[in-house]
Design an enzyme around this catalytic site. Structure first.
Site, short mmCIF file in Angstrom:
data_model
loop_
_atom_site.label_atom_id
_atom_site.label_comp_id
_atom_site.label_asym_id
_atom_site.label_seq_id
_atom_site.Cartn_x
_atom_site.Cartn_y
_atom_site.Cartn_z
N ASP A 44 0.95 -1.19 -0.06
CA ASP A 44 0.14 0.13 -0.06
C ASP A 44 0.97 1.43 -0.05
O ASP A 44 1.67 1.37 1.17
CB ASP A 44 -0.94 0.03 1.38
CG ASP A 44 -1.63 1.04 1.21
OD1 ASP A 44 -2.92 1.34 0.69
OD2 ASP A 44 -1.51 2.34 2.06
N TYR A 49 2.96 10.24 -0.20
CA TYR A 49 3.85 9.32 0.54
C TYR A 49 5.38 9.76 0.25
O TYR A 49 6.48 9.75 0.66
CB TYR A 49 3.85 7.90 0.67
CG TYR A 49 2.63 7.50 1.34
CD1 TYR A 49 1.76 8.39 1.81
CD2 TYR A 49 2.10 6.16 1.55
CE1 TYR A 49 0.49 7.80 2.68
CE2 TYR A 49 1.33 5.67 2.01
CZ TYR A 49 0.12 6.43 2.65
OH TYR A 49 -0.83 5.92 2.96
N LYS A 74 -2.73 5.97 -4.26
CA LYS A 74 -3.84 6.88 -4.02
C LYS A 74 -3.71 8.33 -4.50
O LYS A 74 -2.70 8.75 -4.86
CB LYS A 74 -3.94 7.22 -2.29
CG LYS A 74 -3.93 6.00 -1.70
CD LYS A 74 -4.12 6.05 -0.16
CE LYS A 74 -3.69 4.81 0.65
NZ LYS A 74 -2.48 4.49 0.74
N HIS A 105 -7.49 9.54 -1.95
CA HIS A 105 -6.72 9.66 -0.64
C HIS A 105 -7.69 10.43 0.17
O HIS A 105 -7.83 9.75 1.55
CB HIS A 105 -5.60 10.41 -0.61
CG HIS A 105 -4.69 9.76 0.23
ND1 HIS A 105 -3.03 9.81 0.07
CD2 HIS A 105 -4.70 9.51 1.39
CE1 HIS A 105 -2.38 9.37 0.91
NE2 HIS A 105 -3.46 9.10 2.08
#
Ligand code: A2P
Length: 292
Positions: A44, A49, A74, A105
């Site tokens: 994931d 990120y 996402k 997200h």
């Protein structure tokens, strides 16, 4: 564990996935490679990120064929009005031609020119309409949402432009934020829940919880394993983050034992409430109280 959950699309999502939020780019490649070597088949990540590239490198370094891996990423908030470009960027970062799951997200479109502002005239329902189109491109196999409470899910599902029920809603889930109403709501709509921060994130207050420690001792397991088994037995997939090989390995060892109904009830009755991720940093409110 190799256990999977069936989604409303017919796809099977592995019950445990490696979380990569807060995994530094220089650490995440090795973490992903180690996880895949141990047997994980679910990773994931997210554009936000900042580690998609290294996640992709870890996947390739593992030698595990791409089609054997469930890969989730996402859509970032400032990209809501540019869905086709956003998925293209993520695929390029990851070095793959498709993702298994593409999630919105947050239910919040942010103005790319001013991250403190909501993007005027663009609602998350508009974003979902665009995401639905991706299913025909082969670039995403399943679509879903993240950080949606009941209120926002109702708004999405009741909109006439909503033709595809999200396959997944990924939210914060652990005994300090168990969200039973949201779980029941999603289950009734055929939406699978995935739990992020299943261990309570860095510095988790759950690690010293007496109930969890006594169950762990009795079972000869770690508190972290108890937390993951609890989530999976409750009915959601779990996404523990680690960049440490031995912890990645320990988190995987959930087969051959289980929690009793009584253990689960004890964990359900933990009273202490906390949230790892709030919405204070977003330009709009997206959480409206427990499960909402
Ligand atoms: P690390 O990456 O150094 O292992 P969550 O999944 O709830 O976000 O929690 C992740 C946090 O818990 C990280 O700080 C991670 O640190 C730590 N962690 C992950 N697995 C374990 C484990 N089995 N035992 C102890 N800490 C863990």
């Amino acid at each position: 564990t190799t256990k999977t959950f069936k989604l409303n699309t017919g796809a099977a999502i592995p019950a445990i996935g490696l979380g990569t939020w807060q995994s530094a780019p220089n650490e995440v490649k090795d973490a992903v490679q180690a996880a895949l070597a141990i047997g994980y088949r679910h990773i994931d990540t997210a554009f936000a990120y900042g580690n998609e590239k290294e996640v992709g490198e870890g996947i390739r370094a593992s030698g595990v064929p791409r089609e054997q891996i469930w890969l989730t990423t996402k859509l970032d908030n400032p990209w809501h009005k540019r869905v086709p470009e956003a998925i293209e960027r993520s695929l390029e970062n990851l070095g793959t031609s498709y993702v298994d799951l593409y999630l919105m997200h947050w239910p919040c479109s942010t103005d790319p020119n001013n991250l403190k502002k909501h993007l005027e005239g663009w609602d998350f329902v508009d974003t979902w309409r665009e995401m639905q189109k991706l299913l025909d491109t082969g670039k995403v196999r399943n679509i879903g949402v993240s950080n949606f409470g009941i209120r926002n899910l109702e708004r999405l599902l009741n909109d006439p432009s909503c033709k595809v029920v999200p396959a997944v809603n990924q939210v914060e889930l652990h005994p300090g934020n168990p969200s039973p109403k949201l779980f029941n709501y999603c289950t009734s709509k055929g939406i699978h829940l995935s739990g992020y921060s299943p261990l309570g994130s860095a510095g988790s207050p759950l690690y010293s919880n007496e109930t969890l420690n006594s169950i762990a001792k009795e079972k000869g397991r770690t508190v972290q394993q108890i937390l993951l088994a609890w989530g999976i037995q409750k009915g959601w997939s779990v996404l523990p983050k680690s960049v440490n090989k031995s912890r990645i390995e320990a988190n995987w060892q959930l087969d051959g034992w289980e929690l009793s109904e009584e253990d689960i009830k004890k964990i359900d009755s933990i009273k202490e409430r906390f949230k790892v991720c709030d919405d204070a940093w977003l330009p709009i409110k997206v959480f409206f109280g427990d499960d909402e």
